[in-house]
Design a protein around this motif. Sequence first.
Motif, PDB file in Angstrom:
ATOM      1  N   ILE A  57      21.383 -27.317  -3.588  1.00  0.00           N
ATOM      2  CA  ILE A  57      20.040 -27.352  -4.168  1.00  0.00           C
ATOM      3  C   ILE A  57      19.099 -27.491  -2.985  1.00  0.00           C
ATOM      4  O   ILE A  57      19.119 -28.508  -2.284  1.00  0.00           O
ATOM      5  CB  ILE A  57      19.872 -28.531  -5.148  1.00  0.00           C
ATOM      6  N   THR A  58      18.342 -26.457  -2.731  1.00  0.00           N
ATOM      7  CA  THR A  58      17.596 -26.400  -1.480  1.00  0.00           C
ATOM      8  C   THR A  58      16.107 -26.185  -1.720  1.00  0.00           C
ATOM      9  O   THR A  58      15.720 -25.514  -2.690  1.00  0.00           O
ATOM     10  CB  THR A  58      18.199 -25.294  -0.567  1.00  0.00           C
ATOM     11  N   GLY A  59      15.307 -26.737  -0.850  1.00  0.00           N
ATOM     12  CA  GLY A  59      13.861 -26.571  -0.982  1.00  0.00           C
ATOM     13  C   GLY A  59      13.130 -27.552  -0.099  1.00  0.00           C
ATOM     14  O   GLY A  59      13.716 -28.494   0.425  1.00  0.00           O
ATOM     15  N   PRO A  60      11.807 -27.360   0.038  1.00  0.00           N
ATOM     16  CA  PRO A  60      11.019 -28.277   0.863  1.00  0.00           C
ATOM     17  C   PRO A  60      10.906 -29.659   0.228  1.00  0.00           C
ATOM     18  O   PRO A  60      11.221 -29.839  -0.954  1.00  0.00           O
ATOM     19  CB  PRO A  60       9.634 -27.607   0.935  1.00  0.00           C
ATOM     20  N   SER A  61      10.424 -30.589   1.002  1.00  0.00           N
ATOM     21  CA  SER A  61      10.259 -31.966   0.546  1.00  0.00           C
ATOM     22  C   SER A  61       9.347 -32.035  -0.681  1.00  0.00           C
ATOM     23  O   SER A  61       8.318 -31.356  -0.743  1.00  0.00           O
ATOM     24  CB  SER A  61       9.647 -32.775   1.697  1.00  0.00           C
ATOM     25  N   VAL A  99      23.742 -21.422  -5.257  1.00  0.00           N
ATOM     26  CA  VAL A  99      22.530 -21.849  -4.554  1.00  0.00           C
ATOM     27  C   VAL A  99      21.354 -21.819  -5.530  1.00  0.00           C
ATOM     28  O   VAL A  99      21.049 -20.779  -6.115  1.00  0.00           O
ATOM     29  CB  VAL A  99      22.222 -20.946  -3.337  1.00  0.00           C
ATOM     30  N   ILE A 100      20.749 -22.991  -5.704  1.00  0.00           N
ATOM     31  CA  ILE A 100      19.517 -23.078  -6.504  1.00  0.00           C
ATOM     32  C   ILE A 100      18.405 -23.414  -5.522  1.00  0.00           C
ATOM     33  O   ILE A 100      18.540 -24.376  -4.750  1.00  0.00           O
ATOM     34  CB  ILE A 100      19.602 -24.198  -7.564  1.00  0.00           C
ATOM     35  N   PHE A 101      17.347 -22.635  -5.527  1.00  0.00           N
ATOM     36  CA  PHE A 101      16.269 -22.940  -4.585  1.00  0.00           C
ATOM     37  C   PHE A 101      14.984 -23.289  -5.324  1.00  0.00           C
ATOM     38  O   PHE A 101      14.696 -22.773  -6.400  1.00  0.00           O
ATOM     39  CB  PHE A 101      16.050 -21.777  -3.596  1.00  0.00           C
ATOM     40  N   LEU A 102      14.259 -24.185  -4.709  1.00  0.00           N
ATOM     41  CA  LEU A 102      12.968 -24.623  -5.224  1.00  0.00           C
ATOM     42  C   LEU A 102      11.937 -24.287  -4.158  1.00  0.00           C
ATOM     43  O   LEU A 102      12.169 -24.550  -2.980  1.00  0.00           O
ATOM     44  CB  LEU A 102      12.971 -26.132  -5.521  1.00  0.00           C
ATOM     45  N   ARG A 103      10.804 -23.698  -4.563  1.00  0.00           N
ATOM     46  CA  ARG A 103       9.797 -23.270  -3.572  1.00  0.00           C
ATOM     47  C   ARG A 103       8.405 -23.708  -4.009  1.00  0.00           C
ATOM     48  O   ARG A 103       8.125 -23.854  -5.202  1.00  0.00           O
ATOM     49  CB  ARG A 103       9.783 -21.724  -3.449  1.00  0.00           C
ATOM     50  N   GLY A 113      14.630 -20.713  -8.624  1.00  0.00           N
ATOM     51  CA  GLY A 113      15.433 -19.510  -8.788  1.00  0.00           C
ATOM     52  C   GLY A 113      16.880 -19.783  -8.427  1.00  0.00           C
ATOM     53  O   GLY A 113      17.195 -20.786  -7.774  1.00  0.00           O
ATOM     54  N   VAL A 114      17.733 -18.921  -8.886  1.00  0.00           N
ATOM     55  CA  VAL A 114      19.156 -19.024  -8.521  1.00  0.00           C
ATOM     56  C   VAL A 114      19.460 -17.862  -7.596  1.00  0.00           C
ATOM     57  O   VAL A 114      19.195 -16.705  -7.931  1.00  0.00           O
ATOM     58  CB  VAL A 114      20.064 -18.974  -9.780  1.00  0.00           C
ATOM     59  N   LEU A 115      19.955 -18.154  -6.432  1.00  0.00           N
ATOM     60  CA  LEU A 115      20.205 -17.116  -5.434  1.00  0.00           C
ATOM     61  C   LEU A 115      21.636 -16.607  -5.497  1.00  0.00           C
ATOM     62  O   LEU A 115      21.926 -15.463  -5.201  1.00  0.00           O
ATOM     63  CB  LEU A 115      19.929 -17.694  -4.040  1.00  0.00           C
ATOM     64  N   LYS A 116      22.509 -17.499  -5.909  1.00  0.00           N
ATOM     65  CA  LYS A 116      23.933 -17.156  -5.813  1.00  0.00           C
ATOM     66  C   LYS A 116      24.704 -17.987  -6.820  1.00  0.00           C
ATOM     67  O   LYS A 116      24.385 -19.167  -7.047  1.00  0.00           O
ATOM     68  CB  LYS A 116      24.366 -17.498  -4.390  1.00  0.00           C
ATOM     69  N   LYS A 117      25.688 -17.363  -7.445  1.00  0.00           N
ATOM     70  CA  LYS A 117      26.585 -18.106  -8.338  1.00  0.00           C
ATOM     71  C   LYS A 117      27.877 -17.304  -8.357  1.00  0.00           C
ATOM     72  O   LYS A 117      27.972 -16.281  -9.020  1.00  0.00           O
ATOM     73  CB  LYS A 117      25.956 -18.214  -9.733  1.00  0.00           C
TER      74      LYS A 117
END
Lengths: 478, 119
Positions: A263-267, A414-418, A431-435
């Motif tokens: 789970i990835t994204g900025p602070s 990979v779930i990303f937060l922007r 969004g989901v980038l990869k599963k």
Amino acid sequence: MERLSTGVDGLDEILHGGLIPQRSYLIRGGPGRGKTTLGLHFLTAVDDGESALFIGFQEPEAQLHSNAASLGIDVSAINFLSLAPDAQFFTEQQSYDVFAAADVEQQPLVEAIIQAVEHHRPTRVFVDSLSQLRFLATDIFQYRKQVLSFLRYLTQQGTTVLFSSESSHELPDDDLQFIADGVINLEAGVAGPVIRISKMRGSSFRFGMHHMRVADGGLKVFPRMIPASSRQAGFQLQRWGTGVKKIDELLHGGLVANTVSLITGPSGTGKSTLAALFVAEAARQGHRASVFLFEEEIAFFLRRAKDLHLPLEEPFADGRILIEQIEPMRYLVDEFIMRVREQIEEAGVKMVVLDSVTGFEVALGGESIRERLHAFAKGLSRMGITILLINEIEATTGAFRVSEKSISYLSDNVIFLRYMEVDGMLKKAIGVLKKRLSSFDNRLHTFEIGSPGVFKIGEPIHGLRGVLGGTPMPQEES
Amino acid sequence: MAAAMILLIMRKPGNIRVMQHALDHLGHSSKGISTEAELQAALAEPISPRLGVVDVTDFSTDVWSMCTRLQNHNIPFIVLSAPQTLNLDNHSLAYGATSVLRKPIAKSALLQLIHGLAA
């Protein structure tokens, strides 16, 4: 094959069960690395009917007792033969130079050892240190012959021998390494003390450096996790959801069990909150989950969840959710991983959240994060654990990157937060980038965090491009 | 061979200890001497020493008068010296030493020599 415990669980694991009896093993390491402590553990691990003998050239027996007591090691079952000089040697000026030491010391020393061995009939002997014999030999050939003969004498009595050495550039101990059946190295390591096996005749062992610590209770060894080559039997494609309909729909039902998710994204985008949703839902379904907080304090984490009406307090109180605050400066990485494994084995944990990857990196103290995180995440997932890795991206907007640490390859999901700037407003997108193991909704959605609903997913984003860069522009009609 | 009394003229207690231990094994009795007065007293005793072993390294020039006393009493003596002390070696021979040996000495060789001289 029969194995003899070293008295240190972690070391036994590295040695695939322990030492092969009636052989001799060298413990190498600089001053203060824990050689004597390991020797004491080995001797205190005697079973009924066994006898242990400590042959010491350096410390008097009283000092060994005192040092062991300060570490909480009970040495009452050990017989001591101290060959260390007493204080009178100095006060009564008993040093000599008329003869070489070998001419004077060797015979009484051999006689004392033979007498002790015949008296105690030890099954375990620790010699601290065999390097001392070097000063009693007239030349290197004599020394080697003497050591070989000494070790053979002991092993032929049915004894398993551990012996230490002190090596330096001036006096290397290569000869002892050749002679010994096994070599255990205690070294400084990059982030902290490590133990490494460099030789073990007739046995396989776990390669590499494993963190260790000398603390209350003595020596603790934390075997480095190496992922199994395949998954445990009974692997199922169970899904872990969040209980939030729209998030689960994004993931086409949830995250597949026993996988690694990033789970990835900025602070401040809500990574920890999203992970907490998975944890709360796991607990609601009666499963145990662990959250390891490297940055946030438990009270703050629970407080934030409470403010969002996220039901964590009750399952935390009744043990369905385990939350631990980890101070990375106090932990060695292998020690931390051992802690996680203990929770999995003892509490039956099925989901582990690592919050965050940066905290884990701090605990590494300069070691390569790629390799260590790979071992951690893949190792646990192949044990049947679902892993959530929280990864913070430094850049708030700009060119999209899943991670700045080159770790996205190890993630199955990979779930990303922007963040994105729209009409002078800072909005968030998910969004989901990869599963890897199932399909997913590949559309970006806006979202907000706040009650009611905790994580409110909006409609898919239409008519904008550059959302991933954080500064979306209207999509031109073609 | 009858036990012989051997004088160990040395300053280091450790050297006297290891020498006495080795001579005991050979069946000889020995006496540690570290001052000229002690030597004088030992030479006045009824049992005449058969040999002296003098470690010249830890003494000052008074060691030569002790060597002279031994020579005057017809007691042969071996001198032990440190490496690279050629001057001391020459002095030792000049003051009547039977032999000069460099420390550390192979124990068996020294004991053999003592045994031969004390016979």
